[in-house]
Motif scaffolding. Structure first.
Motif, PDB file in Angstrom:
ATOM      1  N   ASP A  54      50.877  59.099  48.417  1.00  0.00           N
ATOM      2  CA  ASP A  54      49.868  59.397  47.440  1.00  0.00           C
ATOM      3  C   ASP A  54      49.041  60.606  48.029  1.00  0.00           C
ATOM      4  OD1 ASP A  54      47.327  59.087  45.806  1.00  0.00           O
ATOM      5  OD2 ASP A  54      47.098  57.167  46.229  1.00  0.00           O
ATOM      6  N   ASP A 117      39.255  55.469  46.004  1.00  0.00           N
ATOM      7  CA  ASP A 117      38.752  55.707  44.379  1.00  0.00           C
ATOM      8  C   ASP A 117      37.831  57.002  44.249  1.00  0.00           C
ATOM      9  OD1 ASP A 117      40.433  53.520  43.885  1.00  0.00           O
ATOM     10  OD2 ASP A 117      38.479  52.236  44.234  1.00  0.00           O
ATOM     11  N   LYS A 121      41.842  58.678  39.757  1.00  0.00           N
ATOM     12  CA  LYS A 121      43.398  57.751  39.499  1.00  0.00           C
ATOM     13  C   LYS A 121      44.456  58.937  39.698  1.00  0.00           C
ATOM     14  CE  LYS A 121      41.413  55.007  35.649  1.00  0.00           C
ATOM     15  NZ  LYS A 121      41.594  54.847  34.359  1.00  0.00           N
ATOM     16  N   ARG A 123      47.203  61.202  38.531  1.00  0.00           N
ATOM     17  CA  ARG A 123      47.279  61.827  37.247  1.00  0.00           C
ATOM     18  C   ARG A 123      48.586  62.530  37.108  1.00  0.00           C
ATOM     19  NH1 ARG A 123      43.046  60.477  34.461  1.00  0.00           N
ATOM     20  NH2 ARG A 123      41.045  60.718  35.504  1.00  0.00           N
TER      21      ARG A 123
END
Length: 190
Positions: A54, A117, A121, A123
């Motif tokens: 991530d 957060d 999000k 994408r």
């Protein structure tokens, strides 16, 4: 994305900072499944990120280190690979950059952030593995557009010189890179 501060730190907290509101707005969160990102995680004794790494891509001038800059270290998976920055105090992978500061790009690990957060999000996804299907690259055009847009803006404005990763005068990395040998790299194959 919320308006609260978007602060980050390494696992032990010695390397810490925040990203600017502009960086949050123009950045892009994605999951990367490439062999190199996975190998870099394994190099730092992290679990194999089979669900993707991530990352949050932004311009380096949007990153401010508030403490522990002396812990920033650098490795490359090979002589021409991305620069992969980490905190030497605890081995936490930190960010990826290109080898030239004029190409203003950084991909920070989202799990460094106190509240991931704040980055919005996911994408985009690169090469998402799905059994029986070819890899897909969801949101990749958005990602490529964002990278080039941030690079061009930083280049034209001179903001590419404002980076925690490179010396603004010489353009050299703030620390010497450890380049893995072919054997070391092969040992990291996920």
């Amino acid at each position: 994305m919320s308006d609260e501060a978007c602060t980050f730190s390494c696992n032990c907290g010695r390397l810490a900072g925040h990203i600017s509101a502009e960086g949050r707005k123009s950045g892009l969160r994605l999951l990367c499944f490439c062999q190199d990102c996975r190998a870099a995680e394994l190099y730092h004794n992290q679990p194999d990120p089979v669900d993707g790494v991530d990352l949050f891509q932004l311009a380096p001038h949007a990153i401010t280190l508030t403490q522990g800059a002396e812990h920033l270290q650098l490795m490359r998976l090979g002589p021409k690979g991305l620069y992969r920055w980490y905190a030497d105090c605890c081995g936490t992978p930190f960010a990826n950059t290109l080898a030239k500061p004029q190409l203003a790009f950084a991909g920070m690990r989202s799990d460094l952030f106190e509240n991931p957060d704040c980055l919005g999000k996911v994408r985009a996804r690169s090469a998402v593995p799905q059994p029986g299907k070819p890899p897909s690259n969801e949101g990749m055009m958005r990602m490529v557009y964002g990278i080039f847009s941030r690079m061009i803006t930083a280049r034209l404005s001179g903001m590419w010189r404002q980076t925690p990763f490179f010396d603004s005068t010489s353009g050299q990395p703030v620390t010497k890179a450890k380049v893995l040998s072919k054997e070391e790299r092969a040992g990291l194959h996920p």
